[in-house]
Design an enzyme around this catalytic site. Structure first.
Site, PDB file in Angstrom:
ATOM      1  NE  ARG A  26     -11.396   3.317   7.341  1.00 35.35           N
ATOM      2  CZ  ARG A  26     -11.652   3.117   6.053  1.00 35.35           C
ATOM      3  NH1 ARG A  26     -12.860   3.350   5.566  1.00 35.35           N
ATOM      4  NH2 ARG A  26     -10.693   2.684   5.255  1.00 35.35           N
TER       5      ARG A  26
ATOM      6  CB  CYS B 248     -14.418  -5.226  10.311  1.00 34.89           C
ATOM      7  SG  CYS B 248     -12.766  -5.297   9.613  1.00 34.89           S
TER       8      CYS B 248
ATOM      9  CE  LYS C 278      -3.462  -3.033  13.117  1.00 36.06           C
ATOM     10  NZ  LYS C 278      -3.656  -2.224  14.338  1.00 36.06           N
ATOM     11  CG  ASP C 279      -4.446  -4.364   7.579  1.00 39.13           C
ATOM     12  OD1 ASP C 279      -5.253  -4.095   8.487  1.00 39.13           O
ATOM     13  OD2 ASP C 279      -3.584  -3.561   7.158  1.00 39.13           O
TER      14      ASP C 279
ATOM     15  CG  LEU D 147     -16.202  -2.459  15.981  1.00 39.60           C
ATOM     16  CD1 LEU D 147     -17.057  -3.574  15.399  1.00 39.60           C
ATOM     17  CD2 LEU D 147     -17.085  -1.398  16.620  1.00 39.60           C
ATOM     18  NE  ARG D 148      -7.404  -4.421  19.031  1.00 41.09           N
ATOM     19  CZ  ARG D 148      -6.582  -3.583  19.655  1.00 41.09           C
ATOM     20  NH1 ARG D 148      -6.383  -3.696  20.955  1.00 41.09           N
ATOM     21  NH2 ARG D 148      -5.963  -2.624  18.994  1.00 41.09           N
ATOM     22  NE  ARG D 149      -6.045   0.542  18.982  1.00 39.27           N
ATOM     23  CZ  ARG D 149      -5.589   0.567  17.735  1.00 39.27           C
ATOM     24  NH1 ARG D 149      -6.344   1.064  16.765  1.00 39.27           N
ATOM     25  NH2 ARG D 149      -4.384   0.112  17.451  1.00 39.27           N
ATOM     26  CE  LYS D 150     -18.656   1.761  20.334  1.00 39.16           C
ATOM     27  NZ  LYS D 150     -19.715   1.636  19.297  1.00 39.16           N
TER      28      LYS D 150
ATOM     29  NE  ARG E 105      -3.250   0.040   2.949  1.00 39.18           N
ATOM     30  CZ  ARG E 105      -3.515   0.445   4.192  1.00 39.18           C
ATOM     31  NH1 ARG E 105      -3.123  -0.300   5.222  1.00 39.18           N
ATOM     32  NH2 ARG E 105      -4.137   1.573   4.417  1.00 39.18           N
TER      33      ARG E 105
ATOM     34  CB  THR F  26      -5.294  11.280   8.330  1.00 46.24           C
ATOM     35  OG1 THR F  26      -4.688  11.371   7.035  1.00 46.24           O
ATOM     36  CG2 THR F  26      -6.717  11.809   8.263  1.00 46.24           C
ATOM     37  NE  ARG F  27      -5.727   6.365  12.229  1.00 44.10           N
ATOM     38  CZ  ARG F  27      -5.553   5.068  12.432  1.00 44.10           C
ATOM     39  NH1 ARG F  27      -6.212   4.455  13.411  1.00 44.10           N
ATOM     40  NH2 ARG F  27      -4.726   4.371  11.687  1.00 44.10           N
TER      41      ARG F  27
ATOM     42  CB  ALA G  59     -11.723   3.160  12.700  1.00 43.88           C
TER      43      ALA G  59
ATOM     44  CB  VAL H  92      -0.111   7.357  11.750  1.00 45.83           C
ATOM     45  CG1 VAL H  92       0.417   8.078  12.985  1.00 45.83           C
ATOM     46  CG2 VAL H  92      -0.189   5.851  12.004  1.00 45.83           C
TER      47      VAL H  92
ATOM     48  CB  SER I 201      -0.369   4.316   4.293  1.00 46.09           C
ATOM     49  OG  SER I 201       0.196   3.135   4.837  1.00 46.09           O
TER      50      SER I 201
END
Length: 373
Positions: free
Chosen positions: A214, A307, A147-148, A194-197, A71, A219-220, A192, A217, A73
């Site tokens: 989303r 996800c 993890k992707d 759900l695990r962290r949330k 990718r 951008t966030r 973004a 890094v 990024s």
């Protein structure tokens, strides 16, 4: 870095730091530095877009021995360059200019940023197009954040190599508080995941979560600087690979935030019939990491995790050389968190069994409907 260290760059008094230039990468690929073609720079490197590569450059650059698909990024590129550097270290002949080419491929997950991952297909969004390029022989190896990677691999591909795992913990980043516990009630945390949330709301139900937070890094961190949220959580591994740990306020312990399956691990795939590439990758493989990731992915596969489901799992070697595996599943709102653990020999068959057993236990405890909310 200590497990709960304060960042040294004075986050309360100045904007967050970024070592990469902003902007998106739309080109399919670039060659190694040395071209007069239009380029963009990143951390001292010059990237040349394939669409703009001149005939002159093509004629003076030898055909690449290895084309690395990735990718575009900054983090993905850092991982691709780490792979390149390790290949050159193990195989000095690859240091010759043009021997390794890095090809940027834009994935579905990169193109659609306005929707949650679960709403546009979940897993595979950051790997599908790269896998297709690999199968079609447009690249020779594919570098992924593990993890992707879905628990199934596409036909005609194998993933025989994991690089040494980086720190698996999550980082807390905030301009106004030193820890999650210090955030005032009602504070908004952007993630973004759900695990962290789910784990965050389970421990701190007075906080709020901005979902679909989303972007890369940079951008966030920009959104945090702009006050869109009061805090965010990011994988420490990515910040380390980007040399951006100065932005970290504190590091969450494994007990406070169990990592995602395969967090911090890089996986490298090749075609199943490409013995030459398989040999190159065998020289880079870090077996302890491969075994840990295999255990965690066996757990994930048993749960058929997507996800839409908060799932976490982490396998490690303890001081006695045994495997300790911790895992959990949760409801998205954090009201239910089911945890389990396993211990056994640090060996492939035993660790796969631990992952599967843990998955079976949590499936039984969760009951029907838990994963379909």
């Amino acid at each position: 870095m200590a497990s709960a260290s304060q960042a040294p760059c004075g986050l309360k008094t100045r904007p967050l730091c970024s070592n990469f230039t902003a902007g998106s990468v739309s080109a399919l690929g670039f060659s190694l530095p040395g071209s007069k073609s239009p380029a963009f720079t990143q951390r001292g490197r010059v990237f040349v877009t394939r669409a703009s590569v001149s005939v002159e450059e093509k004629t003076r650059t030898k055909t690449a021995v290895i084309r690395i698909g990735t990718r575009g990024s900054p983090l993905a590129l850092a991982q691709a360059y780490e792979t390149r550097d390790k290949l050159i270290e193990s195989h000095p002949e690859l240091a010759e200019e043009g021997a390794i080419q890095i090809v940027i491929i834009k994935t579905t997950g990169d193109k659609i940023l306005s929707q949650p991952l679960a709403d546009i297909g979940g897993k595979g969004l950051f790997t599908k197009e790269i896998d297709e390029a690999l199968i079609n022989s447009e690249i020779d190896i594919a570098v992924h954040s593990m993890k992707d990677v879905p628990t199934y691999l596409p036909d005609k591909t194998i993933l025989p190599c994991n690089l040494p795992r980086e720190d698996v913990r999550d980082a807390f980043i905030c301009l106004t508080a030193a820890s999650l516990a210090e955030l005032p009630a009602g504070s908004i945390v952007g993630t973004a995941s759900l695990r962290r949330k789910s784990q965050l709301l389970n421990r701190y139900p007075s906080l709020k979560v901005l979902e679909n937070f989303r972007g890369n890094v940079q951008t966030r961190l920009r959104k945090l600087n702009e006050g869109v949220v009061q805090a965010t959580l990011l994988a420490l591994a990515g910040l380390k690979r980007l040399n951006m740990t100065e932005n970290v306020t504190s590091v969450l312990s494994i007990d406070d935030m169990l990592p995602a399956v395969a967090q911090g691990a890089i996986g490298i795939a090749c075609r199943s019939d490409d013995e030459k590439m398989a040999s190159y990758l065998a020289s880079l493989n870090h077996e302890d990491t491969r075994l840990a990731v295999s255990c965690e992915r066996a757990f994930l596969e048993k749960l058929e995790g997507s996800c839409r489901t908060p799932i976490a799992g982490y396998a490690r070697r303890d001081a006695d050389g045994n495997c300790i595996f911790k895992a959990l599943v949760a409801s998205p709102d954090g009201t239910q968190v089911l945890e389990t653990s396993r211990e056994g020999p640090y060996a492939y068959d035993d660790m796969i069994k631990m992952g599967v057993d843990a998955g079976e236990e949590l499936l039984a405890r969760a009951g029907p409907g838990f994963f379909n909310r």
